[in-house]
Design an enzyme around this catalytic site. Structure first.
Site, PDB file in Angstrom:
ATOM      1  N   VAL A  99       0.823  -1.204   0.000  1.00  0.00           N
ATOM      2  CA  VAL A  99       0.000   0.000   0.000  1.00  0.00           C
ATOM      3  C   VAL A  99       0.862   1.261   0.000  1.00  0.00           C
ATOM      4  CG1 VAL A  99      -1.664   1.328   1.361  1.00  0.00           C
ATOM      5  CG2 VAL A  99      -1.968  -1.142   1.083  1.00  0.00           C
ATOM      6  N   GLU A 100       1.962   1.244   0.755  1.00  0.00           N
ATOM      7  CA  GLU A 100       2.788   2.444   0.893  1.00  0.00           C
ATOM      8  C   GLU A 100       3.578   2.768  -0.370  1.00  0.00           C
ATOM      9  OE1 GLU A 100       3.093   4.711   3.084  1.00  0.00           O
ATOM     10  OE2 GLU A 100       2.089   3.954   4.864  1.00  0.00           O
ATOM     11  N   SER A 101       4.179   1.751  -0.987  1.00  0.00           N
ATOM     12  CA  SER A 101       5.108   2.026  -2.083  1.00  0.00           C
ATOM     13  C   SER A 101       4.921   1.170  -3.313  1.00  0.00           C
ATOM     14  CB  SER A 101       6.554   1.848  -1.583  1.00  0.00           C
ATOM     15  OG  SER A 101       6.815   0.468  -1.325  1.00  0.00           O
TER      16      SER A 101
END
Length: 217
Positions: A99-101
């Site tokens: 989700v973050e990267s």
């Protein structure tokens, strides 16, 4: 299993729902929306179960990609290493990175967050050594720093959803919300995305974790 019953249960829970669970001696995982007896521990505490705006049903494709993508496989040894060292779930770390990267190791946000887990300079000062903070873009250092932060947040807030909210919005915002997910759309969407992927990964790997999954009303 043809579907993800645990994920379906989580998504069917009402707003501000709780989820409790345990794995018994025979390897059966039990989940329920309330603490049926003392064996159950709280897994989710008051997460806001909203649908993420614009979200499509691409979960299966995403899980398939996480299974085969070279950039995902390349960092899994460090994910498992960090999970073992800091006592957090490897699948949760995997979901956060996705989700973050999107597993882009050189990712950088406008706010200065870098790497796979999008670690800010402030976070690095708190959870990494000075030498590691200077090399935060390196995948192993980035993952270890993020895992250390996640473990600390989970100890502080005692639930996955609140820890994820603190990761996104800051500890102060979660405390002001009574140690729950604050009423911030971006944060609620972030928590929901990570949880949906996390539970899907858990269910995908369920045979290795428990022989059967039992859901209690």
């Amino acid at each position: 299993m043809k579907a993800w019953p645990l994920l379906s249960l989580v998504l069917a829970l009402p707003a501000r729902a709780e989820l409790w669970g345990f794995v018994d001696a025979t390897g059966v995982a039990h989940f329920a929306p309330t603490q049926l007896d003392r064996r159950y521990t709280r897994v989710l505490d008051g997460v806001t179960m909203q649908r993420v705006p614009g979200k499509t049903d691409g979960g299966v494709a995403l899980l398939n990609w996480l299974d085969i993508a070279p950039e995902v496989k390349a960092v899994q040894p460090w994910v498992r290493e960090a999970a073992t060292l800091y006592g957090v779930d490897a699948d949760l770390l995997k979901a956060i990175i996705a989700v973050e990267s999107g597993y882009q190791r050189n990712a950088m946000s406008p706010r200065g967050a870098v790497g796979l887990m999008q670690i800010t300079p402030e976070t690095a000062l708190r959870y990494a050594t000075p030498a590691d903070a200077a090399r935060l873009i390196e995948p192993r250092i980035n993952i270890h720093t993020g895992a250390r932060m996640l473990a600390d947040l989970m100890r502080r807030f005692r639930s996955i959803d609140a820890a994820l909210a603190a990761w996104n919005a800051g500890e102060g915002a979660v405390r002001r919300a009574g140690n729950r997910v604050p009423n911030i759309e971006e944060t609620q969407a972030h928590v929901q995305l990570v949880l949906e992927l996390y539970w899907a990964l858990l269910q995908q790997g369920q045979p290795a974790r428990a022989q059967r999954l039992t859901l209690h009303p």
